[in-house]
Design a protein around this motif. Structure first.
Motif, PDB file in Angstrom:
ATOM      1  N   LYS A   1       9.792   8.584 -15.602  1.00 18.12           N
ATOM      2  CA  LYS A   1      10.414   9.890 -15.402  1.00 18.12           C
ATOM      3  C   LYS A   1      10.395  10.261 -13.922  1.00 18.12           C
ATOM      4  N   GLY A   2      11.470  10.881 -13.469  1.00 19.14           N
ATOM      5  CA  GLY A   2      11.526  11.334 -12.097  1.00 19.14           C
ATOM      6  C   GLY A   2      12.022  10.298 -11.118  1.00 19.14           C
ATOM      7  N   TYR A   3      12.519   9.157 -11.619  1.00 23.01           N
ATOM      8  CA  TYR A   3      12.987   8.108 -10.732  1.00 23.01           C
ATOM      9  C   TYR A   3      14.476   7.891 -10.916  1.00 23.01           C
ATOM     10  N   ASP A   4      15.159   7.723  -9.827  1.00 25.87           N
ATOM     11  CA  ASP A   4      16.586   7.420  -9.893  1.00 25.87           C
ATOM     12  C   ASP A   4      16.758   5.943 -10.203  1.00 25.87           C
ATOM     13  N   PRO A   5      17.789   5.589 -11.000  1.00 24.29           N
ATOM     14  CA  PRO A   5      18.041   4.170 -11.268  1.00 24.29           C
ATOM     15  C   PRO A   5      18.316   3.427  -9.968  1.00 24.29           C
ATOM     16  N   MET A   6      17.912   2.176  -9.929  1.00 21.16           N
ATOM     17  CA  MET A   6      18.119   1.397  -8.723  1.00 21.16           C
ATOM     18  C   MET A   6      19.590   1.045  -8.577  1.00 21.16           C
ATOM     19  N   ASP A   7      20.067   1.012  -7.342  1.00 23.03           N
ATOM     20  CA  ASP A   7      21.450   0.632  -7.063  1.00 23.03           C
ATOM     21  C   ASP A   7      21.552  -0.889  -7.151  1.00 23.03           C
ATOM     22  N   THR A   8      21.952  -1.390  -8.333  1.00 23.52           N
ATOM     23  CA  THR A   8      21.993  -2.832  -8.560  1.00 23.52           C
ATOM     24  C   THR A   8      23.010  -3.510  -7.667  1.00 23.52           C
TER      25      THR A   8
ATOM     26  N   VAL B   1       7.082  -6.173 -10.379  1.00 23.35           N
ATOM     27  CA  VAL B   1       6.513  -5.226 -11.333  1.00 23.35           C
ATOM     28  C   VAL B   1       7.305  -3.928 -11.316  1.00 23.35           C
ATOM     29  N   ILE B   2       7.826  -3.540 -12.484  1.00 29.44           N
ATOM     30  CA  ILE B   2       8.552  -2.271 -12.619  1.00 29.44           C
ATOM     31  C   ILE B   2       8.060  -1.602 -13.898  1.00 29.44           C
TER      32      ILE B   2
ATOM     33  N   ALA C   1      14.148 -10.726   0.297  1.00 28.85           N
ATOM     34  CA  ALA C   1      15.202  -9.755  -0.013  1.00 28.85           C
ATOM     35  C   ALA C   1      14.792  -8.844  -1.159  1.00 28.85           C
ATOM     36  N   MET C   2      14.175  -9.411  -2.190  1.00 31.65           N
ATOM     37  CA  MET C   2      13.712  -8.611  -3.324  1.00 31.65           C
ATOM     38  C   MET C   2      12.619  -7.642  -2.884  1.00 31.65           C
ATOM     39  N   ASP C   3      11.707  -8.121  -2.055  1.00 31.31           N
ATOM     40  CA  ASP C   3      10.619  -7.275  -1.549  1.00 31.31           C
ATOM     41  C   ASP C   3      11.171  -6.114  -0.737  1.00 31.31           C
ATOM     42  N   ASP C   4      12.153  -6.387   0.120  1.00 27.18           N
ATOM     43  CA  ASP C   4      12.746  -5.331   0.960  1.00 27.18           C
ATOM     44  C   ASP C   4      13.434  -4.265   0.114  1.00 27.18           C
ATOM     45  N   CYS C   5      14.153  -4.693  -0.926  1.00 31.85           N
ATOM     46  CA  CYS C   5      14.878  -3.742  -1.775  1.00 31.85           C
ATOM     47  C   CYS C   5      13.913  -2.851  -2.563  1.00 31.85           C
ATOM     48  N   LEU C   6      12.876  -3.462  -3.132  1.00 32.46           N
ATOM     49  CA  LEU C   6      11.938  -2.685  -3.937  1.00 32.46           C
ATOM     50  C   LEU C   6      11.064  -1.780  -3.082  1.00 32.46           C
ATOM     51  N   ALA C   7      10.940  -2.099  -1.786  1.00 27.96           N
ATOM     52  CA  ALA C   7      10.133  -1.260  -0.895  1.00 27.96           C
ATOM     53  C   ALA C   7      10.713   0.137  -0.750  1.00 27.96           C
ATOM     54  N   ASN C   8      12.011   0.269  -1.010  1.00 27.45           N
ATOM     55  CA  ASN C   8      12.673   1.575  -0.896  1.00 27.45           C
ATOM     56  C   ASN C   8      12.897   2.242  -2.255  1.00 27.45           C
ATOM     57  N   TRP C   9      12.258   1.687  -3.290  1.00 23.20           N
ATOM     58  CA  TRP C   9      12.436   2.221  -4.641  1.00 23.20           C
ATOM     59  C   TRP C   9      11.070   2.533  -5.218  1.00 23.20           C
TER      60      TRP C   9
ATOM     61  N   LEU D   1       0.827  -1.202   0.000  1.00 22.14           N
ATOM     62  CA  LEU D   1       0.000   0.000   0.000  1.00 22.14           C
ATOM     63  C   LEU D   1       0.862   1.251   0.000  1.00 22.14           C
ATOM     64  N   ARG D   2       1.904   1.278   0.860  1.00 26.54           N
ATOM     65  CA  ARG D   2       2.770   2.443   0.947  1.00 26.54           C
ATOM     66  C   ARG D   2       3.485   2.715  -0.373  1.00 26.54           C
ATOM     67  N   ASN D   3       4.054   1.653  -0.978  1.00 23.86           N
ATOM     68  CA  ASN D   3       4.828   1.843  -2.213  1.00 23.86           C
ATOM     69  C   ASN D   3       3.942   2.231  -3.382  1.00 23.86           C
ATOM     70  N   THR D   4       2.746   1.641  -3.465  1.00 19.90           N
ATOM     71  CA  THR D   4       1.854   1.945  -4.576  1.00 19.90           C
ATOM     72  C   THR D   4       1.339   3.373  -4.487  1.00 19.90           C
ATOM     73  N   LEU D   5       0.988   3.796  -3.258  1.00 20.44           N
ATOM     74  CA  LEU D   5       0.532   5.172  -3.074  1.00 20.44           C
ATOM     75  C   LEU D   5       1.634   6.170  -3.407  1.00 20.44           C
ATOM     76  N   ARG D   6       2.874   5.858  -2.983  1.00 22.36           N
ATOM     77  CA  ARG D   6       4.001   6.741  -3.275  1.00 22.36           C
ATOM     78  C   ARG D   6       4.212   6.863  -4.779  1.00 22.36           C
ATOM     79  N   PHE D   7       4.114   5.710  -5.488  1.00 19.55           N
ATOM     80  CA  PHE D   7       4.279   5.724  -6.956  1.00 19.55           C
ATOM     81  C   PHE D   7       3.181   6.558  -7.602  1.00 19.55           C
ATOM     82  N   ALA D   8       1.923   6.343  -7.148  1.00 19.75           N
ATOM     83  CA  ALA D   8       0.797   7.044  -7.751  1.00 19.75           C
ATOM     84  C   ALA D   8       0.896   8.553  -7.551  1.00 19.75           C
TER      85      ALA D   8
END
Length: 342
Positions: free
Chosen positions: A37-44, A87-88, A63-71, A4-11
């Motif tokens: 647009k407006g997004y920084d590339p993820m730190d791979t 989903v990206i 681990a994947m969920d935790d990383c994407l939660a901050n992106w 919910l937090r990440n989707t709202l932030r994206f929207a």
């Protein structure tokens, strides 16, 4: 709450409309040109570090969920207790990958899903279905999520797409391509049923097909595919199935004697990215892949695999031929030692 937090932030950041359906939250961009647009590339490198510590399929998903939660540009959606979708959304081209989490975790080098870095480099949208091999009837959950994404307009927002799947998941890639316009499909080591249907024989396959998908359904899906690429070891399939489809719609990359490690060798030879890039191009030239496949003549893991295969079959003559050929072209102590033993 993380979703919910990440989707709202994206929207909010993208200025997109937020849809709610059956408890799922999704976003729809107002303008296709605003994707990413407006997004920084993820730190791979940071992502790789987290994934390298994941020694099981469950830890990898966390681990994947935790990383994407901050992106802001993506998130993980759990389909059930074991399987999930990554989903990206950031471009007008979409790469869809069907992959077993067990295979991803087994890659000790980076443990990134297929095409992840390629999609990031090119600014493509990315959808990965990470499936646990122990899950029964995973096809049903993926169908349900594809329906949700279709109703929310995800696939209509992309001008071109490529779907990738290995082994049984190659059939899923073919089946779900029906949801997406201008889609190419890449199937590595496809199951016998898919090869049979693709061959367009006069006696079409019958029965359950693959992964619960009826063969008739696969036949219908194959008709809608703009370009189908089969990467396969022809020695693994029944010889009567010659590929008779038009060269404009089906390309077969014959990886002779690579099975059952075709996907691994293709990845190590750098052909994975090459075939995906061709599938994403407006005018793909898959014939160029044959020249790149010739690198296997100097690829030692493949040569050792070839030698062991003949050794297990007690084909001493072929062992000798391989060892002589390799030692004449390069310094190879392993093959020199085996040649002396023969």
């Amino acid at each position: 709450m993380g979703l919910l937090r990440n989707t709202l932030r994206f929207a909010l950041k993208s200025g997109s409309t937020l849809f709610t359906k059956s408890g799922l939250l999704w976003f729809g961009a107002r303008d296709l040109n605003d994707f990413g647009k407006g997004y920084d590339p993820m730190d791979t490198s940071e992502l790789k570090e987290h994934l390298s510590e994941a020694t099981s399929t469950y830890l990898w998903g966390d681990a994947m969920d935790d990383c994407l939660a901050n992106w802001d540009a993506g998130f993980v959606e759990y389909l059930n207790m074991d399987d999930f979708a990554i989903v990206i959304e950031r471009g007008n081209k979409l790469l869809v990958v069907f992959e077993f989490v067990d295979d991803i975790v087994g890659r000790s080098r980076d443990r990134l899903p297929t095409g992840w870095e390629l999609a990031e480099e090119n600014g493509w949208s990315y959808l990965c279905f990470a499936i646990n091999k122990t899950t029964e009837n995973y096809t049903k959950d993926i169908f349900g999520y594809f329906e949700e994404l279709t109703e929310d307009g995800l696939f209509s927002r992309h001008t071109r797409a490529a779907l990738y799947g290995a082994q049984d998941l190659g059939s899923l890639a073919c089946m779900f391509s029906a949801y997406i316009q201008h889609a190419s499909v890449i199937a590595v080591d496809p199951p016998q049923d898919l090869v049979t249907i693709t061959a367009a024989t006069n006696d079409p396959a019958k029965g359950q097909g693959v992964a619960g998908i009826p063969s008739q359904g696969l036949q219908e899906a194959l008709k809608a595919i703009e370009q189908l690429v089969l990467i396969m070891d022809p020695c693994q399939y029944h010889p009567r199935h010659d590929h008779q489809r038009s060269e404009n719609t089906c390309f077969v990359l014959n990886c002779r004697l690579m099975a059952p490690s075709t996907a691994t060798f293709i990845r190590q030879l750098g052909l994975h990215n090459a075939v995906i890039e061709e599938a994403m191009s407006e005018q793909p030239a898959f014939q160029n892949l044959n020249a790149k496949l010739r690198k296997r003549r100097d690829f030692r893991p493949y040569l050792r695999h070839l030698l062991r295969k003949n050794q297990r079959s007690n084909r001493t003559l072929f062992e000798r031929i391989i060892c002589q050929n390799v030692t004449n072209r390069m310094h190879a102590p392993f093959f020199e030692k085996r040649l002396k033993q023969l």
